[in-house]
Structures are given as structure tokens and as C-alpha cells.
Write a protein that holds these residues in place. Structure first.
Motif, mmCIF file in Angstrom:
data_model
loop_
_atom_site.group_PDB
_atom_site.id
_atom_site.type_symbol
_atom_site.label_atom_id
_atom_site.label_comp_id
_atom_site.label_asym_id
_atom_site.label_seq_id
_atom_site.Cartn_x
_atom_site.Cartn_y
_atom_site.Cartn_z
ATOM 1 N N LYS A 76 0.776 -1.155 0.164
ATOM 2 C CA LYS A 76 0.130 -0.004 0.141
ATOM 3 C C LYS A 76 1.106 1.313 0.148
ATOM 4 O O LYS A 76 0.648 2.170 -0.714
ATOM 5 C CB LYS A 76 -1.123 0.096 1.298
ATOM 6 C CG LYS A 76 -1.786 -1.001 1.262
ATOM 7 C CD LYS A 76 -2.914 -1.084 2.341
ATOM 8 C CE LYS A 76 -3.989 -2.050 2.271
ATOM 9 N NZ LYS A 76 -4.935 -2.006 2.998
ATOM 10 N N THR A 107 -11.039 7.301 0.005
ATOM 11 C CA THR A 107 -11.065 6.869 1.418
ATOM 12 C C THR A 107 -10.472 5.573 1.548
ATOM 13 O O THR A 107 -10.442 4.496 0.655
ATOM 14 C CB THR A 107 -12.506 6.917 1.606
ATOM 15 O OG1 THR A 107 -13.104 8.053 1.476
ATOM 16 C CG2 THR A 107 -12.886 6.485 3.311
ATOM 17 N N SER A 152 -7.620 2.787 3.925
ATOM 18 C CA SER A 152 -6.263 2.674 4.491
ATOM 19 C C SER A 152 -5.077 3.123 3.637
ATOM 20 O O SER A 152 -4.005 3.461 4.067
ATOM 21 C CB SER A 152 -5.982 1.404 5.105
ATOM 22 O OG SER A 152 -5.861 0.304 4.147
ATOM 23 N N THR A 153 -5.329 2.744 2.264
ATOM 24 C CA THR A 153 -4.314 3.113 1.129
ATOM 25 C C THR A 153 -4.130 4.768 1.189
ATOM 26 O O THR A 153 -3.090 5.206 0.948
ATOM 27 C CB THR A 153 -4.576 2.459 0.173
ATOM 28 O OG1 THR A 153 -4.888 1.064 0.169
ATOM 29 C CG2 THR A 153 -3.164 2.469 -0.755
ATOM 30 N N GLY A 166 -8.491 4.159 -3.379
ATOM 31 C CA GLY A 166 -8.094 2.836 -3.419
ATOM 32 C C GLY A 166 -9.126 2.170 -4.104
ATOM 33 O O GLY A 166 -9.994 2.653 -4.722
ATOM 34 N N ASP A 172 -11.103 -2.255 -3.372
ATOM 35 C CA ASP A 172 -11.333 -3.706 -2.870
ATOM 36 C C ASP A 172 -10.755 -4.734 -4.133
ATOM 37 O O ASP A 172 -10.268 -5.636 -3.394
ATOM 38 C CB ASP A 172 -12.565 -3.889 -2.361
ATOM 39 C CG ASP A 172 -12.750 -2.533 -1.250
ATOM 40 O OD1 ASP A 172 -12.278 -2.780 -0.367
ATOM 41 O OD2 ASP A 172 -13.900 -2.072 -1.586
ATOM 42 N N LYS A 174 -15.467 -0.871 -5.024
ATOM 43 C CA LYS A 174 -15.153 -0.183 -4.112
ATOM 44 C C LYS A 174 -16.194 -0.156 -3.099
ATOM 45 O O LYS A 174 -17.270 -0.749 -3.224
ATOM 46 C CB LYS A 174 -14.805 1.211 -4.672
ATOM 47 C CG LYS A 174 -13.555 1.302 -5.445
ATOM 48 C CD LYS A 174 -13.229 2.566 -6.022
ATOM 49 C CE LYS A 174 -13.520 3.979 -4.986
ATOM 50 N NZ LYS A 174 -12.588 3.455 -3.836
ATOM 51 N N GLY A 175 -15.907 0.464 -2.127
ATOM 52 C CA GLY A 175 -17.051 0.679 -0.916
ATOM 53 C C GLY A 175 -16.754 -0.047 0.462
ATOM 54 O O GLY A 175 -17.594 -0.120 1.055
ATOM 55 N N GLY A 222 -15.173 0.683 2.474
ATOM 56 C CA GLY A 222 -15.140 1.870 3.696
ATOM 57 C C GLY A 222 -16.456 2.606 3.649
ATOM 58 O O GLY A 222 -16.566 3.605 4.307
ATOM 59 N N ALA A 274 -17.814 4.504 1.555
ATOM 60 C CA ALA A 274 -17.650 5.903 0.941
ATOM 61 C C ALA A 274 -18.064 5.602 -0.649
ATOM 62 O O ALA A 274 -17.999 6.871 -1.280
ATOM 63 C CB ALA A 274 -16.589 6.621 1.289
ATOM 64 N N GLU A 291 -17.515 8.611 -3.337
ATOM 65 C CA GLU A 291 -16.226 8.139 -4.312
ATOM 66 C C GLU A 291 -16.688 8.365 -5.924
ATOM 67 O O GLU A 291 -15.918 8.575 -6.764
ATOM 68 C CB GLU A 291 -15.722 6.969 -3.977
ATOM 69 C CG GLU A 291 -15.233 6.685 -2.461
ATOM 70 C CD GLU A 291 -14.642 5.388 -1.947
ATOM 71 O OE1 GLU A 291 -13.901 5.537 -0.978
ATOM 72 O OE2 GLU A 291 -15.220 4.753 -2.322
ATOM 73 N N LYS A 334 -5.341 -6.907 -4.339
ATOM 74 C CA LYS A 334 -6.605 -6.550 -4.869
ATOM 75 C C LYS A 334 -6.994 -6.902 -6.203
ATOM 76 O O LYS A 334 -7.924 -6.652 -6.818
ATOM 77 C CB LYS A 334 -6.505 -4.856 -4.678
ATOM 78 C CG LYS A 334 -6.273 -4.517 -3.256
ATOM 79 C CD LYS A 334 -7.394 -4.751 -2.384
ATOM 80 C CE LYS A 334 -7.314 -4.314 -1.234
ATOM 81 N NZ LYS A 334 -7.428 -2.786 -0.930
HETATM 82 C C1 5RP Z 1 -13.732 2.887 0.872
HETATM 83 C C2 5RP Z 1 -13.144 2.287 -0.442
HETATM 84 C C3 5RP Z 1 -11.739 1.969 -0.466
HETATM 85 O O1 5RP Z 1 -10.815 2.503 -1.403
HETATM 86 C C4 5RP Z 1 -11.532 0.520 -0.502
HETATM 87 O O2 5RP Z 1 -12.348 -0.067 0.603
HETATM 88 C C5 5RP Z 1 -10.124 -0.031 -0.064
HETATM 89 O O3 5RP Z 1 -9.680 0.307 1.231
HETATM 90 P P1 5RP Z 1 -8.263 0.065 1.709
HETATM 91 O O4 5RP Z 1 -7.133 0.881 0.854
HETATM 92 O O5 5RP Z 1 -8.325 0.183 3.068
HETATM 93 O O6 5RP Z 1 -7.967 -1.537 1.255
HETATM 94 O O7 5RP Z 1 -13.829 2.216 -1.522
HETATM 95 O O8 5RP Z 1 -15.075 3.134 0.370
#
Ligand code: 5RP
Length: 230
Positions: A15, A36, A38-39, A90, A92, A102-103, A105, A107, A111, A129
Motif C-alpha cells: 500500500k 477513502t 487505509s491506502t 484505493g 477492494d 469499491k465501498g 469503507g 464511501a 467516491e 486487490k
Molecule cells: C472505501 C473504498 C476503499 O478504497 C477500499 O475499501 C479500499 O480500502 P483500503 O485501501 O483500506 O484497502 O472503496 O469506500
């Protein structure tokens, strides 16, 4: 070997490598769209550490806005900025066409709005990923609360098993259904079919507007940059 400050921002070398590579592509005095997760959190911390002078940022979540502001980066309203040059976020999952899930998190709606309003969308991920077929990661769907059961029944008809996410409401006051069991061979079609269900705000497939560039970070610090195929 990582410094203490690097360890504080992210223990995940893939990451971090992807986030650091994206930082190189940020022009000074730009208004940046910021996703949104961790990355992206690593990216924000690196952006602040590097002192890259940007005019401000449009945030895809309250959490991202708070992190940006914590670093003294001004958060701007998309209604005031107009379209953006660059969005960094980032994902998933990504397939070879840079279509994304995505999603994770929660958001996804904001996004997707920012991705749509940006000329370039650079997605930063670690190697885990990358997938051949989207859908092993449960597909998040943001739903108006009163439509939860109806939308869940409609999703079952499309072949998946929706699960109510036991979590606080999204930043928009809605709920998330995580959809298990989709094997997504036609992401554009499924994205449209889900969005056509009344009560769905949006879903986590970013296929109609996927990423333009994917930066993949590996555990040994290497990166690979993949452009969207023509
Ligand atoms: C948030 C997202 C993030 O980009 C996705 O969940 C990846 O997160 P991470 O960088 O923590 O692996 O779509 O809604």
C-alpha cells in the motif's frame, strides 16, 4: 527498513509503495480529489510529509476530510471547485480492464461522484486487490433505509446473497448491503442493473467510470503501473 513515522502511517509495504508512486503524479497548486481507506490514508500522510503544495482537496468521506484537515490541507466543496484534474483512491478489487469494486469503507457514493467529476482517476492498491473476475469481495450497495428489504429481495433475484452491514450509517445517512456470491463477468451491465432498483443510491462497481491508471504496490516495495486498456 521503515522509519518510525513510516511505521505509524502504514505497516503494509504494498500500500505504501503504491501511495508513494501516486504522490509523484500530483502537480503543485492543484485541487485534488481524495478517496477513502487505509491506502489513501497513507497517501494523505505522505502528501503532508512531502509538503507538496496543493490548493486544496475534495474529500470522499468525513474521515478523509478530517485527516486532510488534521494535516492543514484545506477541504473544498465539489460544488465550488468544478471538475477536478485528478482523483486518487484505493479499491477492494480491480480486474484487468481497471473496473473496480469499491465501498469497503462505505464511501462509495461520494467516491463515485468525485471519480465522475475528475478528468483522471488513479487507483492505488496492493497486489492482493488484483483479480481475474470481480466479485469475491462482497459488492457494497448503498441503500435508502426504508428500501432495505425490498432492495435485498431484488438483489437475490439478480443472483447474490445480500447481507446488512452492521455499522453506523454512511456519511449520507444510508445503509449498506454487502452482496455475496456475484461472479461479475459483465460489470457495466450489473452496475446499471443494480442502480435501476428503486432505493439503491449507488453500488460499488466502478465499471462505467473505472480507473484510468492502476498503481499496484508489492510487498518488496516494487510498483507496477497499468493504464486502462483502449
Ligand atoms: C472505501 C473504498 C476503499 O478504497 C477500499 O475499501 C479500499 O480500502 P483500503 O485501501 O483500506 O484497502 O472503496 O469506500
Amino acid at each position: 527498513m521503515y522509519s518510525v513515522s513510516q511505521r505509524k502511517t502504514c505497516m503494509h509495504p504494498g500500500k505504501r509503495a503504491a501511495a508513494a508512486a501516486a504522490l509523484e503524479l500530483v502537480k503543485i497548486d492543484t485541487i485534488l480529489g481524495v478517496g477513502t481507506g487505509s491506502t489513501v490514508n497513507v497517501f494523505i500522510d505522505l502528501l503532508a510529509e512531502a509538503g507538496t503544495r496543493i490548493t486544496g482537496a475534495v474529500a470522499s468521506s468525513e474521515a478523509t476530510a478530517a485527516r486532510l484537515e488534521g494535516h492543514g490541507i484545506e477541504v473544498l466543496d465539489l460544488n465550488m471547485t468544478g471538475d477536478l484534474e485528478l482523483y486518487i483512491d484505493g479499491a477492494d478489487e480491480s480486474n484487468a480492464n481497471l473496473e473496480l469494486i469499491k465501498g469497503g469503507g462505505a464511501a462509495l457514493t461520494r467516491e463515485k461522484i468525485i471519480a465522475g467529476a475528475s478528468r483522471e482517476f488513479i487507483c492505488i492498491v496492493d497486489h492482493s486487490k488484483q483479480v481475474d473476475i470481480l466479485g469475491e469481495f462482497p459488492l457494497p450497495v448503498e441503500v435508502i433505509p426504508m428500501a432495505r428489504s425490498y432492495v435485498a429481495r431484488e438483489i437475490v433475484k439478480l443472483g447474490a446473497d445480500p447481507e446488512f452491514r452492521e455499522a453506523p450509517r454512511t456519511d449520507n445517512g444510508n445503509i449498506i448491503l454487502d452482496c455475496f456470491g456475484f461472479s461479475i463477468t459483465n460489470p457495466v451491465e450489473l452496475e446499471a442493473a443494480l442502480n435501476a432498483i428503486p432505493g439503491v443510491v449507488t453500488n460499488g462497481l466502478f465499471a462505467r467510470r473505472g480507473a484510468d491508471k492502476l498503481i499496484v504496490g508489492y510487498d518488496d516495495g516494487r510498483i507496477e503501473t497499468i493504464d486502462k486498456p483502449d
